[in-house]
Design a protein around this motif. Structure first.
Motif, PDB file in Angstrom:
ATOM      1  N   THR A  90       2.514 -62.248  43.257  1.00  0.00           N
ATOM      2  CA  THR A  90       3.057 -60.965  42.791  1.00  0.00           C
ATOM      3  C   THR A  90       3.252 -60.814  41.249  1.00  0.00           C
ATOM      4  OG1 THR A  90       3.969 -60.287  44.809  1.00  0.00           O
ATOM      5  CG2 THR A  90       4.849 -59.236  43.233  1.00  0.00           C
ATOM      6  N   ALA A  91       2.839 -59.752  40.570  1.00  0.00           N
ATOM      7  CA  ALA A  91       2.878 -60.017  39.106  1.00  0.00           C
ATOM      8  C   ALA A  91       2.290 -58.506  38.566  1.00  0.00           C
ATOM      9  CB  ALA A  91       2.226 -61.289  38.570  1.00  0.00           C
ATOM     10  N   VAL A  92       2.516 -58.410  37.247  1.00  0.00           N
ATOM     11  CA  VAL A  92       1.638 -57.448  36.622  1.00  0.00           C
ATOM     12  C   VAL A  92       0.633 -58.212  35.933  1.00  0.00           C
ATOM     13  CG1 VAL A  92       1.624 -55.734  34.752  1.00  0.00           C
ATOM     14  CG2 VAL A  92       3.692 -56.052  36.117  1.00  0.00           C
ATOM     15  N   TYR A  93      -0.837 -57.813  36.327  1.00  0.00           N
ATOM     16  CA  TYR A  93      -1.928 -58.538  35.925  1.00  0.00           C
ATOM     17  C   TYR A  93      -2.386 -57.796  34.669  1.00  0.00           C
ATOM     18  CZ  TYR A  93      -1.916 -61.667  39.730  1.00  0.00           C
ATOM     19  OH  TYR A  93      -1.625 -62.679  40.834  1.00  0.00           O
ATOM     20  N   TYR A  94      -2.754 -58.572  33.456  1.00  0.00           N
ATOM     21  CA  TYR A  94      -3.274 -58.160  32.078  1.00  0.00           C
ATOM     22  C   TYR A  94      -4.445 -58.448  32.004  1.00  0.00           C
ATOM     23  CZ  TYR A  94       1.633 -56.780  31.293  1.00  0.00           C
ATOM     24  OH  TYR A  94       3.129 -56.240  31.494  1.00  0.00           O
ATOM     25  N   CYS A  95      -5.283 -57.634  31.515  1.00  0.00           N
ATOM     26  CA  CYS A  95      -6.683 -58.030  30.958  1.00  0.00           C
ATOM     27  C   CYS A  95      -6.719 -58.154  29.690  1.00  0.00           C
ATOM     28  CB  CYS A  95      -7.774 -56.756  31.253  1.00  0.00           C
ATOM     29  SG  CYS A  95      -9.229 -57.133  30.613  1.00  0.00           S
ATOM     30  N   SER A  96      -7.470 -59.318  29.038  1.00  0.00           N
ATOM     31  CA  SER A  96      -7.377 -59.416  27.466  1.00  0.00           C
ATOM     32  C   SER A  96      -8.758 -59.749  27.143  1.00  0.00           C
ATOM     33  CB  SER A  96      -6.640 -60.693  27.203  1.00  0.00           C
ATOM     34  OG  SER A  96      -7.425 -61.777  27.598  1.00  0.00           O
ATOM     35  N   ALA A  97      -9.206 -59.224  25.682  1.00  0.00           N
ATOM     36  CA  ALA A  97     -10.422 -59.700  25.304  1.00  0.00           C
ATOM     37  C   ALA A  97     -10.346 -59.938  24.022  1.00  0.00           C
ATOM     38  CB  ALA A  97     -11.138 -58.283  25.395  1.00  0.00           C
ATOM     39  N   HIS A  98     -11.113 -61.057  23.565  1.00  0.00           N
ATOM     40  CA  HIS A  98     -11.205 -61.558  22.148  1.00  0.00           C
ATOM     41  C   HIS A  98     -12.364 -60.681  21.636  1.00  0.00           C
ATOM     42  CE1 HIS A  98     -11.619 -65.174  19.298  1.00  0.00           C
ATOM     43  NE2 HIS A  98     -10.993 -64.340  18.849  1.00  0.00           N
ATOM     44  N   MET A  99     -12.073 -59.931  20.591  1.00  0.00           N
ATOM     45  CA  MET A  99     -12.887 -58.847  20.143  1.00  0.00           C
ATOM     46  C   MET A  99     -12.903 -58.741  18.714  1.00  0.00           C
ATOM     47  SD  MET A  99     -11.372 -55.449  22.424  1.00  0.00           S
ATOM     48  CE  MET A  99     -13.080 -54.934  22.447  1.00  0.00           C
ATOM     49  N   GLN A 100     -13.706 -58.079  17.843  1.00  0.00           N
ATOM     50  CA  GLN A 100     -14.132 -58.142  16.581  1.00  0.00           C
ATOM     51  C   GLN A 100     -14.346 -56.889  16.076  1.00  0.00           C
ATOM     52  OE1 GLN A 100     -18.033 -59.557  15.072  1.00  0.00           O
ATOM     53  NE2 GLN A 100     -17.201 -60.544  13.140  1.00  0.00           N
ATOM     54  N   ASN A 101     -13.348 -56.405  15.085  1.00  0.00           N
ATOM     55  CA  ASN A 101     -13.533 -55.055  14.474  1.00  0.00           C
ATOM     56  C   ASN A 101     -14.447 -55.013  13.623  1.00  0.00           C
ATOM     57  OD1 ASN A 101     -12.226 -56.138  12.102  1.00  0.00           O
ATOM     58  ND2 ASN A 101      -9.997 -55.866  12.925  1.00  0.00           N
ATOM     59  N   TYR A 102     -14.501 -53.805  12.721  1.00  0.00           N
ATOM     60  CA  TYR A 102     -15.387 -53.508  11.860  1.00  0.00           C
ATOM     61  C   TYR A 102     -15.155 -54.167  10.585  1.00  0.00           C
ATOM     62  CZ  TYR A 102     -17.528 -49.609  14.638  1.00  0.00           C
ATOM     63  OH  TYR A 102     -18.251 -48.985  15.838  1.00  0.00           O
ATOM     64  N   ALA A 103     -14.047 -54.913  10.369  1.00  0.00           N
ATOM     65  CA  ALA A 103     -13.620 -55.535   9.195  1.00  0.00           C
ATOM     66  C   ALA A 103     -14.160 -56.938   9.502  1.00  0.00           C
ATOM     67  CB  ALA A 103     -12.468 -55.402   9.023  1.00  0.00           C
ATOM     68  N   GLY A 104     -14.570 -57.166  10.610  1.00  0.00           N
ATOM     69  CA  GLY A 104     -15.028 -58.583  10.853  1.00  0.00           C
ATOM     70  C   GLY A 104     -14.030 -59.556  11.245  1.00  0.00           C
ATOM     71  N   THR A 105     -12.627 -58.919  11.455  1.00  0.00           N
ATOM     72  CA  THR A 105     -11.622 -60.018  12.046  1.00  0.00           C
ATOM     73  C   THR A 105     -11.691 -59.864  13.602  1.00  0.00           C
ATOM     74  OG1 THR A 105     -10.372 -58.956  10.186  1.00  0.00           O
ATOM     75  CG2 THR A 105      -9.173 -60.222  12.024  1.00  0.00           C
ATOM     76  N   TRP A 106     -11.468 -61.117  13.962  1.00  0.00           N
ATOM     77  CA  TRP A 106     -11.333 -61.498  15.444  1.00  0.00           C
ATOM     78  C   TRP A 106      -9.760 -61.212  15.875  1.00  0.00           C
ATOM     79  CZ3 TRP A 106     -15.260 -61.918  18.950  1.00  0.00           C
ATOM     80  CH2 TRP A 106     -16.574 -62.042  18.496  1.00  0.00           C
ATOM     81  N   TYR A 107      -9.548 -60.398  16.956  1.00  0.00           N
ATOM     82  CA  TYR A 107      -8.327 -60.382  17.214  1.00  0.00           C
ATOM     83  C   TYR A 107      -8.301 -60.215  18.924  1.00  0.00           C
ATOM     84  CZ  TYR A 107      -9.294 -55.441  18.114  1.00  0.00           C
ATOM     85  OH  TYR A 107      -9.811 -54.319  18.687  1.00  0.00           O
ATOM     86  N   VAL A 108      -7.088 -60.562  19.691  1.00  0.00           N
ATOM     87  CA  VAL A 108      -6.842 -60.374  20.926  1.00  0.00           C
ATOM     88  C   VAL A 108      -6.398 -58.971  21.320  1.00  0.00           C
ATOM     89  CG1 VAL A 108      -5.911 -60.994  23.083  1.00  0.00           C
ATOM     90  CG2 VAL A 108      -6.590 -62.845  21.208  1.00  0.00           C
TER      91      VAL A 108
END
Length: 120
Positions: A90-108
């Motif tokens: 039992t919990a709140v389940y969160y989705c995450s994605a390691h993504m790149q933006n238009y500036a070329g920066t990777w973030y979660v």
């Protein structure tokens, strides 16, 4: 704007199954690993499972053999099949994605979460 939208949570009896989905949409440049985390009541957020674009997976010990993570890269969607559920899942389940933006920066990027409740 990028969005991660989770679905599939709910109430289930112990021993039952649920399938969570998380779809990424919006101005997506690139996505690398995607994953699921959870936050049980009164506890900190913890890793459940992750999966790379190539399909390599990593699981927390407490879900090995019960949960399966998968993804559809064409749909920017990640899934979590949860079997043999226990009340302690039992919990709140969160989705995450390691993504790149238009500036070329990777973030979660995080979804808003979906509640999973397992009754005994």
């Amino acid at each position: 704007q990028v969005q991660l939208v989770e679905s599939g949570g709910g109430l289930v009896q112990a021993g039952g199954s649920l399938r969570l989905s998380c779809a990424a949409s919006g101005s997506i440049v690139n996505i690398n690993a995607m994953g699921w985390y959870r936050q049980p009541p009164g506890k900190q957020r913890e890793l459940v499972a992750t999966i790379t674009t190539g399909g390599s997976t990593n699981y927390a010990d407490f879900v090995k053999g019960r949960f399966t993570i998968s993804r559809d890269n064409a749909k920017n969607t990640v899934y979590l099949q949860m079997n043999s559920l226990k009340p302690e899942d039992t919990a709140v389940y969160y989705c995450s994605a390691h993504m790149q933006n238009y500036a070329g920066t990777w973030y979660v990027h995080w979804g808003r979460g979906t509640q999973v409740t397992v009754s005994s």
